[in-house]
Design an enzyme around this catalytic site. Structure first.
Site, short mmCIF file in Angstrom:
data_model
loop_
_atom_site.label_atom_id
_atom_site.label_comp_id
_atom_site.label_asym_id
_atom_site.label_seq_id
_atom_site.Cartn_x
_atom_site.Cartn_y
_atom_site.Cartn_z
N LYS A 22 0.87 -1.16 0.01
CA LYS A 22 0.05 0.04 0.05
C LYS A 22 0.87 1.32 -0.02
O LYS A 22 0.63 1.98 -0.74
CB LYS A 22 -0.87 -0.10 1.09
CG LYS A 22 -2.03 0.98 1.10
CD LYS A 22 -2.84 0.81 2.18
CE LYS A 22 -3.72 -0.39 2.63
NZ LYS A 22 -4.37 -0.70 4.03
N ARG A 91 -3.29 3.23 8.62
CA ARG A 91 -3.73 2.07 7.90
C ARG A 91 -2.46 1.05 7.72
O ARG A 91 -1.34 1.38 7.58
CB ARG A 91 -3.69 2.66 6.40
CG ARG A 91 -4.43 3.79 6.33
CD ARG A 91 -4.56 4.30 4.84
NE ARG A 91 -5.35 3.49 3.96
CZ ARG A 91 -5.23 3.95 2.56
NH1 ARG A 91 -4.80 4.87 2.11
NH2 ARG A 91 -5.87 2.79 1.58
N TYR A 849 15.39 -33.50 -15.38
CA TYR A 849 13.91 -33.43 -15.60
C TYR A 849 13.25 -33.45 -14.23
O TYR A 849 13.86 -33.84 -13.18
CB TYR A 849 13.47 -34.73 -16.58
CG TYR A 849 13.76 -36.02 -15.77
CD1 TYR A 849 12.80 -36.56 -15.07
CD2 TYR A 849 14.86 -36.47 -16.12
CE1 TYR A 849 13.02 -37.74 -14.36
CE2 TYR A 849 15.30 -37.75 -15.58
CZ TYR A 849 14.23 -38.49 -14.73
OH TYR A 849 14.48 -39.64 -13.93
P1 ADP Z 1 -7.48 -2.04 3.44
O1 ADP Z 1 -6.15 -2.55 3.44
O2 ADP Z 1 -8.28 -3.25 4.48
O3 ADP Z 1 -8.11 -1.99 2.18
P2 ADP Z 1 -7.33 0.41 3.89
O4 ADP Z 1 -6.15 1.03 4.63
O5 ADP Z 1 -7.16 0.58 2.34
O6 ADP Z 1 -7.78 -0.88 4.44
O7 ADP Z 1 -8.40 1.50 4.59
C1 ADP Z 1 -9.79 1.09 4.43
C2 ADP Z 1 -10.60 2.09 4.02
O8 ADP Z 1 -10.62 3.38 4.48
C3 ADP Z 1 -10.39 2.01 2.52
O9 ADP Z 1 -11.84 1.95 1.80
C4 ADP Z 1 -9.75 3.40 2.12
O10 ADP Z 1 -9.89 3.99 1.10
C5 ADP Z 1 -10.36 4.15 3.40
N1 ADP Z 1 -9.36 5.14 3.81
C6 ADP Z 1 -8.17 4.81 4.18
N2 ADP Z 1 -7.43 5.94 4.55
C7 ADP Z 1 -8.29 7.22 4.28
C8 ADP Z 1 -8.04 8.44 4.12
N3 ADP Z 1 -6.97 9.10 4.35
N4 ADP Z 1 -9.22 9.27 3.78
C9 ADP Z 1 -10.55 8.55 3.37
N5 ADP Z 1 -10.42 7.34 3.18
C10 ADP Z 1 -9.48 6.57 3.63
MG MG Z 2 -7.59 -0.68 0.89
#
Ligand code: ADP
Ligand code: MG
Ligand code: MG
Length: 877
Positions: A22, A91, A849
């Site tokens: 990510k 996250r 093989y």
């Molecule tokens: P996962 O790994 O389970 O997908 P994420 O870290 O992507 O978890 O986050 C879960 C949800 O929160 C996702 O749908 C993501 O788009 C949303 N999200 C994460 N960070 C933000 C942010 N800074 N602003 C808005 N939405 C967010």
């Molecule tokens: Mg996600």
């Protein structure tokens, strides 16, 4: 000094090991100039340190503080500041995506003061501010403070009644925040932490800890993700899809992850945040509808998707949010896809000029090919369609309907096939999904949890079959037309079409198997497989042979591309009505009677070999002389004892009982078998060699190779080799004589063994048993799952060759064998010969093989091609 924090502008997609998938991809998008909310990533190295030492590494707090200050400067706001707060998400994000397995907390920085500042930022929208606040407490409570999430869910449900979450007013949400805070106080004995920095710090550690949550461990084991990678943590400034109807959040794919076709695929949900889209709380709309809702955001999104696909040169999946008309990219990655889509996309990208055929071969995997060889439902049989959902993950699954993961596991453990039926799945259903043959849900789209996880596991899944009314507590579902299915009723689901059938539907071969059997490649998928297989064959160095011991399997193996037989077992040739001849052999009390028994076996064996030589038409056939202990062919000791005790025994029965007792072994695996039998029972091997030679004389072009099993010392081999060579010479038959390398001693003395062997075939099943010192049949049930839990191995050494131990013996034996005899032929005939990672290993150590079961041959061919092309050939995912 170690650097533990990287701004999104500092990273790039190559840094997945350090920044997680990510974080690396957020950095990549940032540097592509795409609209990514600013933020930074704490490395996996910091996580590993934390998990090992129980504390964050020195300097991490300071680095985080510095990066946070820089972020605040960029954003012109301070974290959680009362009148104008900066909010962030914390996250998780590991190297390999683990959808929904770990934690994320949104809206960090809210408290009783900054909630008003947030409302002010949104033009006085208090409803939005309180909605964000209640989400923070809910997510934080559940993931950081370990509070049962249902407590929050129930409070929310109670307040909502029949309404949707968007119908709640600011006042109601404010009240909900109070309730939530009371839940936190009650459950933890403390107030919800109001200090934004404290919130952030605790959330970071919770993300670190989530690496070792039970469901994450289970998922890693299933997906063979190493246990020691750790997760990165991304701190990302918040953007809001829950401000109102002009905002929303969505997920998208640049291509259909089911078929591979290009187009607009995804789901969008107005006035929503984060997980709402995939959690199925309200019904999403197809991504195309965004065009009507917000044309400019839609157009920008499509342009970005095209840019990403060209940049990554692959299917990407995407998470995005629209905040009051402004599009934000929150995540992208090279997306998971079905096996069929993987092959189609790879060849489509070749045709588009984005990748080469070499790359196309690397982009697909043997596991995916194996999935395409699964059977599918017969079209022309009676079947009762009761519903249709989305074709989320292909395959044909038949089983008893069950409505909970616990029940799925329970019945599966009793050997039952089950289909897990849920309204929607959540990460806690993972173990049930693993146990089930297939998964059926009534809610959620192709991006729902069930769909994503099932695709990742290659498990058949139909999702969003909305005509079904699923009652989990009632253990039943109903379908249109008054049909009711209760726990235990058999259903059939087709993950390629989305169809749900009542009862059991017949299954037939897949189109890909028909193609391997010789059918013309006449659909898109089969043509893609054909192209990729042809290229893999053209680049691979390893030959692929089959383990087959009858003419039918041999013929199929050839159609599947086998270049010979690497292991023809001869023991089945002593079963059935021939058992009686073996009994005579065991009971023989004179040289004459023993020879008579052997003479009776010889023509039968010869006929067996003739059939196989004919089927293989001049390709090499490695025949292993008899391997198992003779008592395996004799009647059961208990049966005989009963007969004797009840007076029902014949004279032969009584003699057999004596023989069975005499031959009984404490450790049959280590007893009188293989070459030892050949040395102890005069004439046994000679009979087999004569049968082979006579069969070879009858079939023009036959190429037998005679293989002596279980050799541990060159002297054993020399003792039986002499006689065999003599027979071959007398009959003027040309055949190699070689040995299996399946005892550690044979491997360690391979330089000597090669003096007497023209080829080695690594019998890695026995070699694994003897190297680890455990017997497979006993240990797999007794303690393997414990060993997997403890991480003693990530995958059973019987499934994937243990490179460090068994592999080392193979490597050593190959090198020392070749040092003695430069043209020594080397192969492998354990089950590892059809396992992707093990095939790569065989390529690396220079075997000639691999040999595997007929159905695995295409997999081995493909992986041998990938091994020849891959730079990092250990990564077979
Ligand atoms: P996962 O790994 O389970 O997908 P994420 O870290 O992507 O978890 O986050 C879960 C949800 O929160 C996702 O749908 C993501 O788009 C949303 N999200 C994460 N960070 C933000 C942010 N800074 N602003 C808005 N939405 C967010
Ligand atoms: Mg996600
Ligand atoms: Mg063996």
């Amino acid at each position: 000094m170690a650097k533990f924090v990287y701004d999104f502008t500092e990273g790039n997609r190559e840094l997945k090991d350090l920044l997680g998938g990510k974080g690396a991809n957020l950095a990549e998008m940032t540097n592509l100039g795409l609209p990514v909310p600013p933020g930074f990533t704490i490395t996996t190295e910091a996580c590993r340190h934390y998990l090992a030492e129980g504390d964050v590494p020195e300097g991490l707090d300071r680095e985080i503080a510095e990066h946070l200050s820089a972020l605040e400067a960029t954003m012109g706001k301070k974290l959680g500041q009362a009148d104008d707060p900066l909010l962030v998400s914390v996250r998780s994000g590991a190297k390999f995506s683990m959808p929904g397995m770990m934690e994320t907390v949104l809206n960090i920085g809210l408290n009783d003061e900054s909630v008003y500042g947030l409302a002010k930022q949104a033009g006085g929208n208090e409803r939005f501010a309180w909605d964000s606040y209640r989400r923070l407490i809910q997510m934080f409570g559940k993931t950081v403070q370990d509070i049962d999430g249902d407590l929050f869910e129930h409070a929310l449900d109670e307040l909502k009644g029949d309404r949707q979450d968007t119908d709640l007013t600011a006042d109601e949400l404010q009240r909900l925040v109070k309730t939530y805070k009371a839940i936190v106080r009650e459950q933890t004995g403390q107030d919800f932490p109001a200090d934004p920095r404290e919130q952030m710090r605790l959330a970071v550690m919770a993300v670190f800890d989530s690496w070792n949550a039970p469901r994450a461990i289970l998922y890693r084991r299933q997906e063979r993700i190493p246990a020691d990678l750790g997760t990165a943590v991304n701190i990302c400034s918040m953007v809001f899809g829950n401000v109102g109807e002009d905002s929303g959040t969505g997920v998208a794919f640049t291509r259909d992850p089911g078929s591979g076709h290009q187009g607009v695929y995804g789901d969008y949900l107005q006035n929503a945040q984060g997980e709402d889209v995939v959690a199925g709380i309200r019904n999403t709309v197809p991504l195309q509808d965004l065009e009507g809702i917000d044309k400019s955001a839609y157009d920008e999104l499509l342009a970005i998707m095209e840019k990403l696909e060209n940049h990554y040169r692959d299917l990407c999946d995407i998470e995005f949010t629209v905040e009051r008309g402004k599009l934000w990219m929150l995540q992208t990655r090279v997306g998971k896809r079905t096996a069929g889509a993987a092959f189609r996309i790879a060849t489509q990208l070749v045709d588009q000029g984005l990748i080469t055929l070499d790359e196309a071969v690397i982009r697909v995997s043997g596991d995916q090919l194996a999935q395409l060889m699964f059977p599918r439902f017969a079209k022309d049989c009676a079947r009762k369609l009761i519903a249709k959902g989305m074709n989320a993950s292909p395959g044909a699954a038949v089983g008893k309907a069950v409505f909970s993961s616990e029940r799925a596991i329970e019945l599966a453990a009793q050997g039952e096939d089950v289909i897990l039926v849920r309204r929607e799945t959540n990460p806690d259903d993972l173990s049930g999904m693993i146990a089930a043959r297939g998964v059926l849900t009534s809610r959620g789209g192709k991006t729902s949890h069930a769909a994503v996880v099932a695709r990742g596991m290659g498990k058949t899944c139909v999702c969003g079959a909305e005509e079904l009314e699923v009652s989990v507590s009632g253990k039943r579902f109903t379908a249109p037309g008054g049909i009711s299915v209760t726990e235990g009723d058999v259903i059939s689901i087709d993950g390629s079409t989305g169809e749900v059938f009542l009862g059991e539907v017949d299954v037939v071969d897949s189109a890909v198997v028909e193609y391997f059997e010789g059918a013309e490649p006449d659909d898109e998928l089969v043509r893609a497989v054909d192209r990729i297989m042809a290229h893999a064959d053209s680049v691979r160095r390893l030959d692929v042979r089959a383990n087959a011991d009858n003419p039918e399997d041999s013929a199929r193996a050839r159609r599947f591309g086998a270049q010979g037989i690497g292991l023809c077992r001869t023991e089945h040739m002593f079963l059935g009505e021939r058992r009686q001849l073996v009994e005579d052999l065991v009971l023989a009390d004179s040289a004459e009677s023993r020879q008579a028994a052997l003479d009776a076996l010889e023509p039968l064996q010869k006929a067996d070999f003739t059939g196989i030589f004919q089927a293989m038409e001049g390709l090499p056939v490695t025949i292993r002389l008899i391997d198992p202990p003779l008592h395996e062919f004799l009647p059961d000791i208990v049966d005989l004892s009963v007969k004797v005790a009840t007076g029902a025994a014949t004279a032969k029965d009584r003699a057999l009982l004596v023989a069975v007792k005499r031959l009984h072994e404490m450790n049959p695996m280590l007893g009188l078998r293989g070459v030892r039998l050949g040395l102890v029972i005069p004439g046994l091997f000679a009979m087999q060699v004569r049968a082979i030679a006579d069969a070879a004389r009858e079939v023009p072009g036959a190429r037998p190779e005679i293989m002596i099993p279980l050799v541990a010392a060159v002297q054993e081999l020399e003792a039986v080799r002499e006689e065999a060579a003599q027979i071959l010479a007398n009959k003027q038959v040309d055949a190699l004589i070689g040995t299996m390398i399946e005892t550690p001693r044979a491997a360690l003395t391979a330089g000597q063994v090669a003096e007497a062997a023209q080829f080695f075939s690594f019998g890695t099943n026995d070699l694994t048993q003897m190297t680890w010192g455990f017997s497979r049949d006993d240990v797999e049930a007794a303690f393997f799952s414990r060993y997997l839990d403890l991480g003693i191995f990530g995958v059973s050494p019987f499934e994937t060759l243990d490179r460090d131990g068994v592999g080392r013996l193979v490597k050593l034996a190959a090198a020392e064998g070749r040092a003695t005899r430069a043209d020594l032929k080397l192969g492998i005939c354990g089950e590892h010969g059809g396992d992707p990672d093990s095939v790569h290993f065989c390529h690396e150590v220079g075997l000639d093989y691999v040999s595997c079961s007929p159905f695995r041959i295409p997999v081995a061919r493909l992986e041998a091609g990938r091994a020849a092309l891959a730079s990092d050939s250990s990564d077979t995912r």
